[in-house]
Write an enzyme that holds these catalytic residues in place. Sequence first.
Site, short mmCIF file in Angstrom:
data_model
loop_
_atom_site.label_atom_id
_atom_site.label_comp_id
_atom_site.label_asym_id
_atom_site.label_seq_id
_atom_site.Cartn_x
_atom_site.Cartn_y
_atom_site.Cartn_z
N LYS A 141 62.41 -7.13 -38.93
CA LYS A 141 63.40 -6.09 -38.63
C LYS A 141 62.73 -4.95 -37.88
O LYS A 141 61.93 -4.21 -38.43
CB LYS A 141 64.04 -5.53 -39.91
CG LYS A 141 65.34 -4.81 -39.58
CD LYS A 141 65.79 -3.79 -40.57
CE LYS A 141 65.20 -2.44 -40.42
NZ LYS A 141 65.51 -1.72 -39.16
N GLU A 163 51.66 0.65 -44.11
CA GLU A 163 50.93 1.54 -43.20
C GLU A 163 51.81 2.75 -42.97
O GLU A 163 52.87 2.64 -42.35
CB GLU A 163 50.62 0.80 -41.90
CG GLU A 163 49.39 1.37 -41.19
CD GLU A 163 49.71 2.50 -40.23
OE1 GLU A 163 50.10 3.59 -40.70
OE2 GLU A 163 49.58 2.27 -39.02
N CYS A 175 50.60 7.07 -35.31
CA CYS A 175 50.18 7.27 -36.71
C CYS A 175 48.77 7.82 -36.80
O CYS A 175 48.44 8.53 -37.73
CB CYS A 175 50.32 5.97 -37.49
SG CYS A 175 49.52 4.57 -36.71
N GLU A 225 52.50 15.22 -42.04
CA GLU A 225 52.52 14.51 -40.76
C GLU A 225 53.70 15.01 -39.94
O GLU A 225 54.85 14.91 -40.37
CB GLU A 225 52.65 13.01 -41.00
CG GLU A 225 52.57 12.23 -39.70
CD GLU A 225 52.70 10.72 -39.90
OE1 GLU A 225 53.66 10.30 -40.58
OE2 GLU A 225 51.85 9.98 -39.39
O1 TXE Z 1 60.73 6.08 -40.24
P1 TXE Z 1 61.17 5.05 -41.36
P2 TXE Z 1 61.50 7.29 -39.60
C1 TXE Z 1 56.56 8.69 -39.95
C2 TXE Z 1 56.70 9.95 -39.13
C3 TXE Z 1 58.16 10.12 -39.04
C4 TXE Z 1 58.59 9.65 -40.42
C5 TXE Z 1 60.01 9.18 -40.52
O2 TXE Z 1 56.12 11.03 -39.80
O3 TXE Z 1 58.54 11.45 -38.85
O4 TXE Z 1 57.75 8.56 -40.65
O5 TXE Z 1 60.31 8.31 -39.46
C6 TXE Z 1 63.07 0.93 -41.75
N1 TXE Z 1 64.15 -0.08 -46.68
N2 TXE Z 1 56.34 7.50 -39.18
O6 TXE Z 1 62.53 7.86 -40.50
O7 TXE Z 1 62.43 5.45 -42.05
C7 TXE Z 1 63.63 1.49 -40.46
O8 TXE Z 1 64.84 0.87 -40.13
C8 TXE Z 1 63.60 -0.86 -45.73
C9 TXE Z 1 55.03 6.97 -39.26
O9 TXE Z 1 61.98 6.85 -38.29
O10 TXE Z 1 59.98 4.84 -42.19
C10 TXE Z 1 62.49 1.17 -39.50
O11 TXE Z 1 62.56 -0.20 -39.11
N3 TXE Z 1 63.40 -0.46 -44.47
C11 TXE Z 1 54.90 5.70 -38.61
C12 TXE Z 1 61.26 1.40 -40.36
O12 TXE Z 1 61.70 1.27 -41.70
C13 TXE Z 1 63.72 0.80 -44.14
C14 TXE Z 1 55.82 5.21 -37.62
C15 TXE Z 1 60.58 2.75 -40.19
O13 TXE Z 1 61.50 3.76 -40.48
C16 TXE Z 1 64.31 1.67 -45.08
C17 TXE Z 1 57.13 5.82 -37.69
C18 TXE Z 1 64.51 1.18 -46.40
N4 TXE Z 1 65.03 1.95 -47.37
C19 TXE Z 1 57.34 6.95 -38.43
N5 TXE Z 1 64.52 2.86 -44.48
C20 TXE Z 1 53.58 5.03 -38.62
N6 TXE Z 1 53.00 4.78 -39.79
O14 TXE Z 1 53.08 4.69 -37.56
C21 TXE Z 1 64.09 2.74 -43.20
N7 TXE Z 1 63.63 1.49 -42.99
#
Ligand code: TXE
Length: 489
Positions: free
Chosen positions: A173, A248, A282, A383
């Site tokens: 996904k 991660e 990240c 972050e």
């Molecule tokens: O990420 P989410 P978001 C950090 C960064 C950012 C914060 C939030 O600080 O501001 O995360 O970003 C899926 N069950 N990073 O809200 O929600 C979602 O559809 C299962 C760090 O955009 O973590 C997407 O595919 N899946 C980072 C994925 O999770 C779920 C990269 C990431 O979304 C879900 C991005 C749930 N309950 C953001 N909720 C890194 N580590 O590189 C969401 N998703």
Amino acid sequence: MKYLFIAGKWAPAADDGTSQTINPFDATPLDTVAEASAADVDAAVTAAREAFDDGPWRQSTVTDRAALLAKIADLLQRDREQLARTESLDTGKTLNEARADVDDTTAVFRYYAGIAGSHAGRVVDPGRLHVTSRITHEPVGVCALIAPWNYPLLQISWKLAPALAAGNTAVIKPSELTPLSTVALVGLFEEADVPPGVVNLLLGQGATVGQALVAHRGVDLISFTGGLATGEAIMAAAARGVRRVALELGGKNPNIVFDGTDFDTVVDNALTAAFLHSGQVCSAGARLIVQDSLHDSFVAELAARADRIRLGRGLDPETECGPLISAAHRAKVERYISLGQAQGAELLAGGSRPAQPPLAQGFFLRPTVLGGCHRDMTVVREEVFGPVVTVERFSTEDEAIRLGNDTSYGLAGAVWTSDAGQAERVAGALRHGTVWINDYHPYLPQAEWGGFGQSGIGRELGPSGLDEYQEKKHIYHNTSPAPAHWFSG
Ligand code: TXE
């Protein structure tokens, strides 16, 4: 229109749900995408389950699987330009960076194609007669692989390549914000004749589709890259049924600069560390920690150069930084900047949206330098994930190490120094999963990637990246069985 891929077939959502993906450059719609329903999630997991339990994939040899991955690598290179364009449009990143992402993705598929067969089990010397003993590596089962929006193609591939090399099946996904390159990747798997059910694609929101996927009891392993709060929720979901989980979750990465290094080189790399992909990385070097004696001249030059970074459309070769991924994400980053200023940080560059068209239509934010920062500020501790770098100062090596480790994250960090002993001391003392010495950002498919602390659990890349997707089984064979004589009756 982009469809789901379940059991080897492209299909709309069972309830015909759709959503739009948006071009962050100008907030215009890019494509219509199927929005999976609960029934689709169930169908995808069931397809992966059947392919794992009963399909031909279970009988595949490691050579077959390596050949599939190598074929994907070839197809990625064939379609390099088109994939890079798609990624640039969907994420806003520059075409050059998107090309590098396709090349890095290719390298990951080639790496796991190469080590799939050599990362075998082992024979154990049991130290007794008539016994043979061995450790075999076996796939875990059905893997739910969830990727974020900053490196869509690359992040899903860090998971998918080793998962398949190990013989698992997958339901993937992508982020709802950036699904397009992942759809194209699945198209390459179809072209490479992956057996039905081995790779399944769900599209849709995290809170609905993602959540239903991780809750599904047909899933044996969840690998997730994304935000901390989502990672915590996924870990809780994985606890039900004690499913394997790898996370991660980003970082707050120190970039430590000692006096005595080449000035231009370090300033230039500090900009790359902080502002590559508008800081939506990240491992971004978002927390600059600069030695006193160098501090003032360094920060002045950094701010001046940050101001000169050219913002624009990712596809324009003149562009150095694209927009942020969404209006909501930009608003979050802006809140951090305001909070930083309210807590005493000095705005030295950026901090505002570009007003001129066409940039005013997109989700742009100017590269921002906050000076006079200290560890108690929220913008230093949390972050931000945007084009914002905070600057702190230190005088001694011990102080630099203390500051560098003063974070609940632990993904990456760097030290810049011309003293080799100091470089090794600091790198050894930093509690982060990757430490660069006199460099920032490069990584290798052969080298483990992952975090200490709340940056996550497990490792991607390297041999450990394959270990994540394997169960280890001990087979103990007594070739001359005899009564054990524990009981006399
Ligand atoms: O990420 P989410 P978001 C950090 C960064 C950012 C914060 C939030 O600080 O501001 O995360 O970003 C899926 N069950 N990073 O809200 O929600 C979602 O559809 C299962 C760090 O955009 O973590 C997407 O595919 N899946 C980072 C994925 O999770 C779920 C990269 C990431 O979304 C879900 C991005 C749930 N309950 C953001 N909720 C890194 N580590 O590189 C969401 N998703």
